[in-house]
Motif scaffolding. Structure first.
Motif, PDB file in Angstrom:
ATOM      1  N   PHE A 233       0.857  -1.174   0.000  1.00 14.69           N
ATOM      2  CA  PHE A 233       0.000   0.000   0.000  1.00 14.69           C
ATOM      3  C   PHE A 233       0.898   1.230   0.000  1.00 14.69           C
ATOM      4  O   PHE A 233       1.715   1.417   0.910  1.00 14.69           O
ATOM      5  CB  PHE A 233      -0.902   0.025   1.243  1.00 14.69           C
ATOM      6  CG  PHE A 233      -1.739  -1.213   1.400  1.00 14.69           C
ATOM      7  CD1 PHE A 233      -2.696  -1.549   0.460  1.00 14.69           C
ATOM      8  CD2 PHE A 233      -1.556  -2.054   2.488  1.00 14.69           C
ATOM      9  CE1 PHE A 233      -3.466  -2.697   0.599  1.00 14.69           C
ATOM     10  CE2 PHE A 233      -2.322  -3.202   2.646  1.00 14.69           C
ATOM     11  CZ  PHE A 233      -3.284  -3.522   1.701  1.00 14.69           C
ATOM     12  N   VAL A 234       0.755   2.051  -1.030  1.00 13.73           N
ATOM     13  CA  VAL A 234       1.550   3.272  -1.147  1.00 13.73           C
ATOM     14  C   VAL A 234       0.656   4.448  -0.780  1.00 13.73           C
ATOM     15  O   VAL A 234      -0.392   4.648  -1.393  1.00 13.73           O
ATOM     16  CB  VAL A 234       2.101   3.449  -2.586  1.00 13.73           C
ATOM     17  CG1 VAL A 234       2.940   4.709  -2.670  1.00 13.73           C
ATOM     18  CG2 VAL A 234       2.900   2.227  -3.009  1.00 13.73           C
ATOM     19  N   GLN A 235       1.067   5.195   0.236  1.00 11.26           N
ATOM     20  CA  GLN A 235       0.245   6.322   0.678  1.00 11.26           C
ATOM     21  C   GLN A 235       1.116   7.324   1.434  1.00 11.26           C
ATOM     22  O   GLN A 235       2.283   7.070   1.706  1.00 11.26           O
ATOM     23  CB  GLN A 235      -0.889   5.830   1.597  1.00 11.26           C
ATOM     24  CG  GLN A 235      -0.374   5.271   2.932  1.00 11.26           C
ATOM     25  CD  GLN A 235      -1.489   5.000   3.935  1.00 11.26           C
ATOM     26  OE1 GLN A 235      -2.256   4.079   3.751  1.00 11.26           O
ATOM     27  NE2 GLN A 235      -1.560   5.826   4.978  1.00 11.26           N
ATOM     28  N   GLU A 236       0.530   8.424   1.778  1.00  8.59           N
ATOM     29  CA  GLU A 236       1.187   9.392   2.652  1.00  8.59           C
ATOM     30  C   GLU A 236       1.286   8.765   4.039  1.00  8.59           C
ATOM     31  O   GLU A 236       0.300   8.286   4.596  1.00  8.59           O
ATOM     32  CB  GLU A 236       0.355  10.680   2.727  1.00  8.59           C
ATOM     33  CG  GLU A 236       0.865  11.703   3.699  1.00  8.59           C
ATOM     34  CD  GLU A 236       2.222  12.272   3.328  1.00  8.59           C
ATOM     35  OE1 GLU A 236       3.100  12.279   4.217  1.00  8.59           O
ATOM     36  OE2 GLU A 236       2.407  12.698   2.176  1.00  8.59           O
TER      37      GLU A 236
ATOM     38  N   ALA B 264      -4.062   6.898   9.462  1.00 10.42           N
ATOM     39  CA  ALA B 264      -4.680   5.668   9.970  1.00 10.42           C
ATOM     40  C   ALA B 264      -5.926   5.304   9.163  1.00 10.42           C
ATOM     41  O   ALA B 264      -6.122   4.139   8.801  1.00 10.42           O
ATOM     42  CB  ALA B 264      -5.033   5.828  11.443  1.00 10.42           C
ATOM     43  N   GLN B 265      -6.755   6.299   8.866  1.00 11.49           N
ATOM     44  CA  GLN B 265      -7.973   6.035   8.094  1.00 11.49           C
ATOM     45  C   GLN B 265      -7.645   5.551   6.692  1.00 11.49           C
ATOM     46  O   GLN B 265      -8.272   4.610   6.183  1.00 11.49           O
ATOM     47  CB  GLN B 265      -8.844   7.293   8.034  1.00 11.49           C
ATOM     48  CG  GLN B 265      -9.519   7.611   9.354  1.00 11.49           C
ATOM     49  CD  GLN B 265     -10.309   8.903   9.314  1.00 11.49           C
ATOM     50  OE1 GLN B 265     -10.019   9.814   8.532  1.00 11.49           O
ATOM     51  NE2 GLN B 265     -11.313   9.010  10.178  1.00 11.49           N
TER      52      GLN B 265
ATOM     53  N   ALA C 110      -7.536   1.019   2.923  1.00 14.53           N
ATOM     54  CA  ALA C 110      -6.808   0.215   1.938  1.00 14.53           C
ATOM     55  C   ALA C 110      -6.766  -1.253   2.355  1.00 14.53           C
ATOM     56  O   ALA C 110      -6.944  -2.153   1.522  1.00 14.53           O
ATOM     57  CB  ALA C 110      -5.393   0.762   1.769  1.00 14.53           C
ATOM     58  N   ILE C 111      -6.535  -1.502   3.636  1.00  8.89           N
ATOM     59  CA  ILE C 111      -6.495  -2.881   4.133  1.00  8.89           C
ATOM     60  C   ILE C 111      -7.859  -3.542   3.973  1.00  8.89           C
ATOM     61  O   ILE C 111      -7.955  -4.685   3.515  1.00  8.89           O
ATOM     62  CB  ILE C 111      -6.062  -2.901   5.622  1.00  8.89           C
ATOM     63  CG1 ILE C 111      -4.594  -2.510   5.746  1.00  8.89           C
ATOM     64  CG2 ILE C 111      -6.289  -4.287   6.230  1.00  8.89           C
ATOM     65  CD1 ILE C 111      -4.143  -2.276   7.178  1.00  8.89           C
ATOM     66  N   GLU C 112      -8.909  -2.812   4.341  1.00  8.48           N
ATOM     67  CA  GLU C 112     -10.259  -3.366   4.230  1.00  8.48           C
ATOM     68  C   GLU C 112     -10.589  -3.725   2.780  1.00  8.48           C
ATOM     69  O   GLU C 112     -11.109  -4.804   2.502  1.00  8.48           O
ATOM     70  CB  GLU C 112     -11.285  -2.359   4.766  1.00  8.48           C
ATOM     71  CG  GLU C 112     -12.708  -2.881   4.717  1.00  8.48           C
ATOM     72  CD  GLU C 112     -13.723  -1.867   5.234  1.00  8.48           C
ATOM     73  OE1 GLU C 112     -14.801  -2.303   5.649  1.00  8.48           O
ATOM     74  OE2 GLU C 112     -13.430  -0.657   5.207  1.00  8.48           O
TER      75      GLU C 112
END
Length: 196
Positions: A159-162, A175-176, A181-183
Motif C-alpha cells: 500500500f503506497v500512501q502518505e 490511519a484512516q 486500503a487494508i479493508e
C-alpha cells in the motif's frame, strides 16, 4: 486502546556500540544515540514466555498491524519472545507493517543506524526483510513508490500512501487511509477465496 503485555518476564535490550555495551536507556538518554551501533540483542528473550492475553489477542485478531516504530528497538524485543513470534507466524490474521523509514531515513531516532548494524538495508526493503515470514502486506510512503513492484514480487501486498504524521489530524488521516486500503484488499481477497 487496550494495552497487553507480550510477556511478564524481563527482556532487556542490550546495544553493542563502539564504546561498549549499553542498555537502551544509556544509549538513548545518556549517550543520546551518538555511539555507533555494532549489534543489538535481547537478553533473557530465550527464557521469556508470552502472556496468555497476548497469545489470545493474536489468535483472535482479524488484522495485525506493526506500528511504524523502530523495528529493532521497539518491535524487536516483542518478536524476540518465541511464543509471540510463533503466534504471529501462524496467525490467520491479515498482517501488515507500516514502514518507519521514508526515503531510506528514519523520521526520528536511530532506526536507520540500527537496521544497518543488524544487517538490513536502511529502507523499506530492509523493513520487509526484517519482518520476513510475519507479513502479508506493507505500507510504504509515496517517496518509496519505486520499491512497490519488487516488494509485490516478493509475495506481499503493498500500500503506497502518505505516511508522514505531523499532528493529530494527519495521524488520523494516515490511519484512516491505511485501514480503508487494508479493508478493500481483504474484501478483494475474500472474493477470490484467498482468505477465509
Amino acid at each position: 486502546s487496550r494495552v497487553i503485555l507480550p510477556t511478564d518476564n524481563e527482556v532487556k535490550t542490550v546495544i553493542e556500540t563502539d564504546i561498549g555495551l549499553l542498555s537502551m536507556e544509556e544509549y538513548f538518554v545518556k549517550e543520546r544515540c551518538k555511539p555507533d551501533v555494532v549489534a543489538v540483542r535481547y537478553s533473557n528473550s530465550e527464557q521469556a514466555t508470552a502472556t496468555d492475553d497476548a497469545i489470545q489477542a493474536i489468535h483472535q485478531a482479524d488484522i495485525l498491524i506493526f506500528a511504524p516504530s523502530n523495528p529493532i528497538a521497539s518491535i524487536g524485543p516483542i518478536l524476540a519472545v518465541r511464543e509471540i513470534r510463533s503466534a504471529i507466524e501462524t496467525s490467520l490474521a491479515y498482517r501488515v507493517a507500516m514502514s518507519p523509514l521514508v526515503g531510506g531515513k528514519a523520521i526520528k531516532g536511530p532506526a536507520s543506524e540500527m537496521m544497518t548494524a543488524c544487517g538490513y538495508e536502511s529502507n523499506v526493503m530492509g523493513v520487509a526483510a526484517y519482518y520476513y515470514g510475519l507479513l502479508d502486506a506493507i505500507v510504504i510512503d509515496q517517496q518509496d513508490r519505486q520499491y512497490e513492484t519488487v516488494l509485490q514480487d516478493s509475495g506481499i501486498d503493498v500500500f503506497v500512501q502518505e505516511t508522514m504524521m505531523y499532528d493529530q489530524a494527519s495521524r488520523i488521516a494516515v490511519a484512516q487511509s491505511m485501514c480503508s486500503a487494508i479493508e478493500a484488499q481483504m474484501v478483494s481477497k475474500e472474493e477470490v477465496g484467498e482468505i477465509a
